[in-house]
Design an enzyme around this catalytic site. Structure first.
Site, PDB file in Angstrom:
ATOM      1  N   SER A 198       7.292   4.775  -5.632  1.00 23.66           N
ATOM      2  CA  SER A 198       6.402   3.615  -5.585  1.00 23.66           C
ATOM      3  C   SER A 198       5.853   3.262  -6.967  1.00 23.66           C
ATOM      4  O   SER A 198       5.562   4.144  -7.780  1.00 23.66           O
ATOM      5  CB  SER A 198       5.243   3.926  -4.637  1.00 23.66           C
ATOM      6  OG  SER A 198       4.160   3.066  -4.891  1.00 23.66           O
ATOM      7  N   SER A 199       5.667   1.958  -7.194  1.00 20.90           N
ATOM      8  CA  SER A 199       5.106   1.492  -8.473  1.00 20.90           C
ATOM      9  C   SER A 199       3.668   1.964  -8.646  1.00 20.90           C
ATOM     10  O   SER A 199       3.164   2.006  -9.764  1.00 20.90           O
ATOM     11  CB  SER A 199       5.167  -0.035  -8.542  1.00 20.90           C
ATOM     12  OG  SER A 199       4.456  -0.585  -7.451  1.00 20.90           O
ATOM     13  N   GLU A 200       2.986   2.291  -7.542  1.00 18.80           N
ATOM     14  CA  GLU A 200       1.592   2.733  -7.651  1.00 18.80           C
ATOM     15  C   GLU A 200       1.477   4.249  -7.760  1.00 18.80           C
ATOM     16  O   GLU A 200       0.370   4.796  -7.718  1.00 18.80           O
ATOM     17  CB  GLU A 200       0.770   2.231  -6.453  1.00 18.80           C
ATOM     18  CG  GLU A 200       0.652   0.727  -6.328  1.00 18.80           C
ATOM     19  CD  GLU A 200      -0.008   0.027  -7.522  1.00 18.80           C
ATOM     20  OE1 GLU A 200      -0.100   0.617  -8.612  1.00 18.80           O
ATOM     21  OE2 GLU A 200      -0.414  -1.132  -7.352  1.00 18.80           O
ATOM     22  N   HIS A 249      -3.888   4.143  -0.356  1.00 22.08           N
ATOM     23  CA  HIS A 249      -4.070   2.849  -1.033  1.00 22.08           C
ATOM     24  C   HIS A 249      -3.713   1.740  -0.051  1.00 22.08           C
ATOM     25  O   HIS A 249      -2.619   1.731   0.500  1.00 22.08           O
ATOM     26  CB  HIS A 249      -3.173   2.786  -2.269  1.00 22.08           C
ATOM     27  CG  HIS A 249      -3.065   1.415  -2.853  1.00 22.08           C
ATOM     28  ND1 HIS A 249      -4.164   0.612  -3.078  1.00 22.08           N
ATOM     29  CD2 HIS A 249      -1.992   0.690  -3.250  1.00 22.08           C
ATOM     30  CE1 HIS A 249      -3.762  -0.540  -3.589  1.00 22.08           C
ATOM     31  NE2 HIS A 249      -2.456  -0.526  -3.697  1.00 22.08           N
ATOM     32  N   GLY A 254       0.830  -1.198   0.000  1.00 23.13           N
ATOM     33  CA  GLY A 254       0.000   0.000   0.000  1.00 23.13           C
ATOM     34  C   GLY A 254       0.865   1.248   0.000  1.00 23.13           C
ATOM     35  O   GLY A 254       2.099   1.168   0.063  1.00 23.13           O
ATOM     36  N   HIS A 298      -4.129  -2.597   1.298  1.00 20.57           N
ATOM     37  CA  HIS A 298      -4.366  -4.010   0.975  1.00 20.57           C
ATOM     38  C   HIS A 298      -5.109  -4.633   2.154  1.00 20.57           C
ATOM     39  O   HIS A 298      -4.735  -5.691   2.637  1.00 20.57           O
ATOM     40  CB  HIS A 298      -3.042  -4.748   0.760  1.00 20.57           C
ATOM     41  CG  HIS A 298      -2.322  -4.380  -0.506  1.00 20.57           C
ATOM     42  ND1 HIS A 298      -1.184  -5.036  -0.912  1.00 20.57           N
ATOM     43  CD2 HIS A 298      -2.587  -3.455  -1.457  1.00 20.57           C
ATOM     44  CE1 HIS A 298      -0.758  -4.507  -2.060  1.00 20.57           C
ATOM     45  NE2 HIS A 298      -1.590  -3.538  -2.413  1.00 20.57           N
TER      46      HIS A 298
HETATM   47 ZN   LIG Z   1      -1.309  -2.221  -4.062  1.00 23.78          ZN
END
Ligand SMILES: [Zn+2]
Length: 223
Positions: free
Chosen positions: A76-78, A96, A32, A98
């Site tokens: 971050s990848s997100e 975000h 997250g 999880h």
């Molecule tokens: Zn995620």
């Protein structure tokens, strides 16, 4: 060294709320991420660092186009998903998660129904949509998240997690907790039988009463 006072305050709030992600059950390990918008720059928690090891200096600063303009951590990848939310809403902060019941619900239902009126506070609508599965870090996921958020402040990401936004980090974070709580209540209710879902009319009454009370509070406030 982070000298800009606004950036430092944003980074400190991200460190503080990040430390709550694991104990509050919203993510395991570094999963997250949280972000805050400062005009045209977004501060976001770094990639692959456990929340209890995230420092103010490791918080990343990126432009709305995704250019890394500050902070020692890896972006971050997100980040594209967060930036897409900022580009398409008036969000001041994005969370975000999880969180387990939200993820579990996303694998079974097409939308989280109104088992409780606080769904209006969590997601801003009569249901919380489930955005179809897309790989983490992909542009497709960012697009799916934004589509699921249209007119709403929360969305579940199928087989993945949840996204909420708010005017500030406290607001977005509370919504993330509420989404998990609603999924939890739905799960518990389903164990008793088929839950009764609030009607659009009942939710409309909740919305208008909330607005009336907010208005009353504003009028009653002297400056
Ligand atoms: Zn995620």
């Amino acid at each position: 060294m982070l000298t800009d006072p606004r950036r430092r305050a944003a980074a400190e709030s991200l460190v503080r709320y990040g430390r709550r992600m694991n104990p509050d059950g919203l993510a395991v390990g570094p999963a997250g991420n949280l972000s805050v918008r400062l005009d045209d720059v977004v501060a976001i928690t770094p990639s692959q660092i456990r929340y209890d090891e995230v420092t103010v200096e490791s918080i990343c600063f990126v432009t709305l186009d995704g250019e890394h303009v500050g902070g020692e951590g890896r972006v971050s990848s997100e980040t594209p998903m967060h930036l897409s939310v900022y580009r398409t809403t008036n969000a001041g902060a994005v969370v975000h998660t999880h969180s387990p019941r939200a993820v579990a619900a996303s694998t079974v239902v097409d939308e989280l129904p109104a088992v409780h009126y606080s769904i209006l506070r969590a997601g801003g609508g009569p249901t919380i949509r489930v955005a179809p599965y897309e790989r983490f870090g992909s542009d497709e996921l960012a697009r799916a998240a934004v589509a699921g958020l249209e007119g709403r402040t929360a969305v579940l990401l199928q087989n993945h997690g949840a996204i909420t936004y708010g005017r500030d980090l406290a607001d977005a974070y509370e919504r993330a907790q509420l989404v998990e709580w609603l999924a939890d209540v739905h799960l518990a209710a389903s164990g008793f039988g088929t839950p009764r879902i609030l009607t659009d009319e009942e939710l409309g009454q909740v919305a208008s009463e909330s607005a009336r009370r907010r208005y009353g509070a504003a009028v009653g406030t002297t400056r």
